[in-house]
Design a protein around this motif. Sequence first.
Motif, PDB file in Angstrom:
ATOM      1  N   GLU A  77      -1.953  15.432  -7.709  1.00 42.60           N
ATOM      2  CA  GLU A  77      -3.363  15.076  -7.560  1.00 42.60           C
ATOM      3  C   GLU A  77      -3.867  14.315  -8.780  1.00 42.60           C
ATOM      4  O   GLU A  77      -4.699  13.396  -8.649  1.00 42.60           O
ATOM      5  CB  GLU A  77      -4.183  16.350  -7.350  1.00 42.60           C
ATOM      6  CG  GLU A  77      -3.890  17.029  -6.011  1.00 42.60           C
ATOM      7  CD  GLU A  77      -4.564  18.376  -5.876  1.00 42.60           C
ATOM      8  OE1 GLU A  77      -4.913  18.967  -6.931  1.00 42.60           O
ATOM      9  OE2 GLU A  77      -4.725  18.859  -4.736  1.00 42.60           O
ATOM     10  N   ARG A  78      -3.369  14.664  -9.955  1.00 45.40           N
ATOM     11  CA  ARG A  78      -3.791  13.954 -11.166  1.00 45.40           C
ATOM     12  C   ARG A  78      -3.365  12.496 -11.131  1.00 45.40           C
ATOM     13  O   ARG A  78      -4.145  11.598 -11.483  1.00 45.40           O
ATOM     14  CB  ARG A  78      -3.204  14.651 -12.405  1.00 45.40           C
ATOM     15  CG  ARG A  78      -3.684  14.050 -13.718  1.00 45.40           C
ATOM     16  CD  ARG A  78      -3.455  14.998 -14.864  1.00 45.40           C
ATOM     17  NE  ARG A  78      -2.047  15.141 -15.217  1.00 45.40           N
ATOM     18  CZ  ARG A  78      -1.611  15.959 -16.165  1.00 45.40           C
ATOM     19  NH1 ARG A  78      -2.480  16.722 -16.833  1.00 45.40           N
ATOM     20  NH2 ARG A  78      -0.330  16.036 -16.463  1.00 45.40           N
ATOM     21  N   VAL A  79      -2.129  12.233 -10.681  1.00 41.86           N
ATOM     22  CA  VAL A  79      -1.667  10.854 -10.563  1.00 41.86           C
ATOM     23  C   VAL A  79      -2.502  10.102  -9.532  1.00 41.86           C
ATOM     24  O   VAL A  79      -2.907   8.948  -9.750  1.00 41.86           O
ATOM     25  CB  VAL A  79      -0.181  10.811 -10.178  1.00 41.86           C
ATOM     26  CG1 VAL A  79       0.261   9.373  -9.898  1.00 41.86           C
ATOM     27  CG2 VAL A  79       0.681  11.411 -11.289  1.00 41.86           C
ATOM     28  N   ALA A  80      -2.772  10.748  -8.393  1.00 42.29           N
ATOM     29  CA  ALA A  80      -3.559  10.090  -7.341  1.00 42.29           C
ATOM     30  C   ALA A  80      -4.950   9.722  -7.847  1.00 42.29           C
ATOM     31  O   ALA A  80      -5.440   8.609  -7.597  1.00 42.29           O
ATOM     32  CB  ALA A  80      -3.656  10.997  -6.119  1.00 42.29           C
ATOM     33  N   VAL A 127      -6.188   3.586   4.594  1.00 47.43           N
ATOM     34  CA  VAL A 127      -5.482   3.128   3.396  1.00 47.43           C
ATOM     35  C   VAL A 127      -5.846   1.663   3.125  1.00 47.43           C
ATOM     36  O   VAL A 127      -5.632   0.803   3.997  1.00 47.43           O
ATOM     37  CB  VAL A 127      -3.956   3.267   3.567  1.00 47.43           C
ATOM     38  CG1 VAL A 127      -3.230   2.620   2.394  1.00 47.43           C
ATOM     39  CG2 VAL A 127      -3.568   4.738   3.670  1.00 47.43           C
ATOM     40  N   PRO A 128      -6.382   1.353   1.952  1.00 48.83           N
ATOM     41  CA  PRO A 128      -6.718  -0.042   1.645  1.00 48.83           C
ATOM     42  C   PRO A 128      -5.485  -0.943   1.744  1.00 48.83           C
ATOM     43  O   PRO A 128      -4.404  -0.589   1.275  1.00 48.83           O
ATOM     44  CB  PRO A 128      -7.223   0.030   0.206  1.00 48.83           C
ATOM     45  CG  PRO A 128      -7.701   1.442   0.032  1.00 48.83           C
ATOM     46  CD  PRO A 128      -6.767   2.274   0.864  1.00 48.83           C
ATOM     47  N   GLY A 129      -5.662  -2.081   2.381  1.00 48.41           N
ATOM     48  CA  GLY A 129      -4.558  -3.016   2.532  1.00 48.41           C
ATOM     49  C   GLY A 129      -3.686  -2.771   3.742  1.00 48.41           C
ATOM     50  O   GLY A 129      -2.824  -3.592   4.070  1.00 48.41           O
ATOM     51  N   PRO A 171       0.829  -1.211   0.000  1.00 46.93           N
ATOM     52  CA  PRO A 171       0.000   0.000   0.000  1.00 46.93           C
ATOM     53  C   PRO A 171       0.864   1.262   0.000  1.00 46.93           C
ATOM     54  O   PRO A 171       1.967   1.286   0.557  1.00 46.93           O
ATOM     55  CB  PRO A 171      -0.810  -0.122   1.295  1.00 46.93           C
ATOM     56  CG  PRO A 171      -0.775  -1.567   1.652  1.00 46.93           C
ATOM     57  CD  PRO A 171       0.543  -2.084   1.150  1.00 46.93           C
ATOM     58  N   LEU A 172       0.315   2.328  -0.600  1.00 52.92           N
ATOM     59  CA  LEU A 172       1.031   3.587  -0.749  1.00 52.92           C
ATOM     60  C   LEU A 172       0.137   4.734  -0.316  1.00 52.92           C
ATOM     61  O   LEU A 172      -1.060   4.758  -0.642  1.00 52.92           O
ATOM     62  CB  LEU A 172       1.452   3.789  -2.208  1.00 52.92           C
ATOM     63  CG  LEU A 172       2.021   5.167  -2.611  1.00 52.92           C
ATOM     64  CD1 LEU A 172       3.338   5.423  -1.910  1.00 52.92           C
ATOM     65  CD2 LEU A 172       2.192   5.245  -4.130  1.00 52.92           C
ATOM     66  N   PRO A 185      -4.393   6.747  -2.394  1.00 50.16           N
ATOM     67  CA  PRO A 185      -4.787   7.685  -1.336  1.00 50.16           C
ATOM     68  C   PRO A 185      -3.827   8.877  -1.256  1.00 50.16           C
ATOM     69  O   PRO A 185      -2.613   8.715  -1.364  1.00 50.16           O
ATOM     70  CB  PRO A 185      -4.721   6.840  -0.063  1.00 50.16           C
ATOM     71  CG  PRO A 185      -4.807   5.426  -0.520  1.00 50.16           C
ATOM     72  CD  PRO A 185      -4.160   5.389  -1.874  1.00 50.16           C
ATOM     73  N   LEU A 186      -4.401  10.062  -1.060  1.00 50.43           N
ATOM     74  CA  LEU A 186      -3.627  11.301  -0.959  1.00 50.43           C
ATOM     75  C   LEU A 186      -4.120  12.070   0.255  1.00 50.43           C
ATOM     76  O   LEU A 186      -5.307  12.381   0.358  1.00 50.43           O
ATOM     77  CB  LEU A 186      -3.789  12.144  -2.223  1.00 50.43           C
ATOM     78  CG  LEU A 186      -3.182  13.550  -2.216  1.00 50.43           C
ATOM     79  CD1 LEU A 186      -1.672  13.482  -2.165  1.00 50.43           C
ATOM     80  CD2 LEU A 186      -3.633  14.338  -3.449  1.00 50.43           C
ATOM     81  N   VAL A 187      -3.217  12.361   1.189  1.00 55.75           N
ATOM     82  CA  VAL A 187      -3.603  13.113   2.379  1.00 55.75           C
ATOM     83  C   VAL A 187      -3.276  14.584   2.172  1.00 55.75           C
ATOM     84  O   VAL A 187      -2.169  14.935   1.753  1.00 55.75           O
ATOM     85  CB  VAL A 187      -2.921  12.553   3.649  1.00 55.75           C
ATOM     86  CG1 VAL A 187      -1.412  12.536   3.519  1.00 55.75           C
ATOM     87  CG2 VAL A 187      -3.322  13.373   4.875  1.00 55.75           C
ATOM     88  N   ASP A 188      -4.265  15.440   2.431  1.00 57.22           N
ATOM     89  CA  ASP A 188      -4.101  16.886   2.285  1.00 57.22           C
ATOM     90  C   ASP A 188      -3.801  17.478   3.660  1.00 57.22           C
ATOM     91  O   ASP A 188      -4.667  17.523   4.536  1.00 57.22           O
ATOM     92  CB  ASP A 188      -5.378  17.501   1.706  1.00 57.22           C
ATOM     93  CG  ASP A 188      -5.209  18.973   1.375  1.00 57.22           C
ATOM     94  OD1 ASP A 188      -4.114  19.516   1.602  1.00 57.22           O
ATOM     95  OD2 ASP A 188      -6.185  19.585   0.886  1.00 57.22           O
ATOM     96  N   LEU A 189      -2.564  17.949   3.834  1.00 55.80           N
ATOM     97  CA  LEU A 189      -2.139  18.516   5.112  1.00 55.80           C
ATOM     98  C   LEU A 189      -2.411  20.014   5.208  1.00 55.80           C
ATOM     99  O   LEU A 189      -2.194  20.616   6.256  1.00 55.80           O
ATOM    100  CB  LEU A 189      -0.643  18.257   5.321  1.00 55.80           C
ATOM    101  CG  LEU A 189      -0.216  16.788   5.246  1.00 55.80           C
ATOM    102  CD1 LEU A 189       1.307  16.683   5.225  1.00 55.80           C
ATOM    103  CD2 LEU A 189      -0.781  16.003   6.410  1.00 55.80           C
TER     104      LEU A 189
END
Length: 560
Positions: A359-362, A413-415, A248-249, A368-372
Amino acid sequence: MSRAEKQPVSGLKKAAIALAATVGMLAAVEGALAWMDRFPPEAESFRRVFTEAGNVELYLWEKPVDRHVTVSIEPEQGQRRVVVVGASTIEGFHLQRRSTISKHLKPMLDTLFRSRHEVLNLGASGVDAARVRAVTEFALEELSPDLVIIYSGHNQFMARFSTSYLSRAASPVGALLGVVQSTRMGRGLIGGLRRRKTGAPPAAPDEGQTAFRVLPSSKMEPARDAILDDYEEEIERIVRACDDANVPLLLCRPISNGIEYGPFVSAFSRELSVADRERFTGLLQDTASAVRAGELDRATALLDEAQAIDPEVAEFHHLRGAVAWRRGDDGSARDFDRHKWACDDSPRVASDILIARLERVARATGTPLVDLAPTMERMPREGESRLFLDEVHPSVIGQFLMARDIAIACAGVPGFGSPEACARVDGPTFPPDFEQQCRKLGITDGFRRNARQMGVLGDVNHACFALVPEPYLERARTVLAATPEKDRRTTWLALAEVVLGVLDGDKQRVLTRFEHARALGPVPFQKLLGTLTIQPRLQAGLERLGLRIEGEALVEAPAE
């Protein structure tokens, strides 16, 4: 007609031939650079040494300062291994290893999942996405991670790290293009490819790197797009590598402290007369003074006048944001901040155009992308702790808050995450109390006080770039004035004192504090040497003091 009887070529025909040859040469050069952009060089391989004890020594970055970490190849039984990869924000940026995002993250994950975790910090200051990808691929192959967390983006536009820019700068055709673009004809022919217009000479060194310019930086539109393409490709490769390894990433949106700190290079967006340029610069300097004095109506009037001259200048939007923040309008302040980085002619932080690629890649890969940003992209009010030490590096409290948001994201996060962990996010044991966490990690009040002193260094470093350096110098001087003399020999204050001495023209202070900095050890001393030799404003200041850097010594410059 014999060869001898041929008529000489007319001047007009010679000019036409020269023009055609120039256009052909420019087309060939641009074609060669475009080809190089399609095939950027691989990231320089970092050194790794496997030991008989079952460890691996990783030399993530060896110049100018070594970043060396030793980790066990196999995770400890009963622990899940989380690998965090990034640049200085992840490494800790000269903060002692006891306080990093990774250190704060471990107990949070243990609490959320009710299990033990090992969090490996594989961050190294200054690296770009290509090196982050190389480290990630090694971790996937050798370190058996259960989760990979990526925080990358701030260094992508720094020429010494960007693969596309390095390939251009190192090639003969790149050098040739630079020569051609310095000519009047070259400017006219390639002007359409640039975001900035040209015409005026570059700023003098003692004006600071952020002084207004109308010559473009090294980031022409084609080069800028190539750097963004590099970044997006590296993130995609990281995603594919994690997918192939079935690991997972979690991607993190890089954040910056733009409300407190101004842009690095401001450039005019249009052709202006010398008088208009001087008028514009004077208006912004007066605006900065009005903001410091709390005269917000006057500051707004000055900015309205400047807007009529050129509304698309990075420093202009920075000051608009400063006024909005002091009026309590945090939303507008953040909007001006983002527009500022978009106008910055040499961004050293992750601007919106780069984050959009992440964001486009995510979105495309479902990663999953976390916005801090909701937590971190604000300037603390009076009495609150600063979340950043400079324009990008978080303070101890900032690291804690970033780790908290990352831990919450890990729960989903899945997995890797679980419904139980998600349910505990709002439970009685999470998030942990900041003071309790500091005691648990051995982060003492003295350490936190010393870490806050790095904010002084951030201020004086930014003063070396800023068009209007006084706000940063004023804040640094205030902290120093409240610090007893015996405490000024700590690492960050000693470095800040040298830089302030140069900017203030205090020769004796510079010489004394320089020797204090030397006694602090090789890492801070090398940072000081790098700062003094790289910054044009500091080079000019040393020259005015009759000093120069010679090897690792500060010596009297010979009289002219």
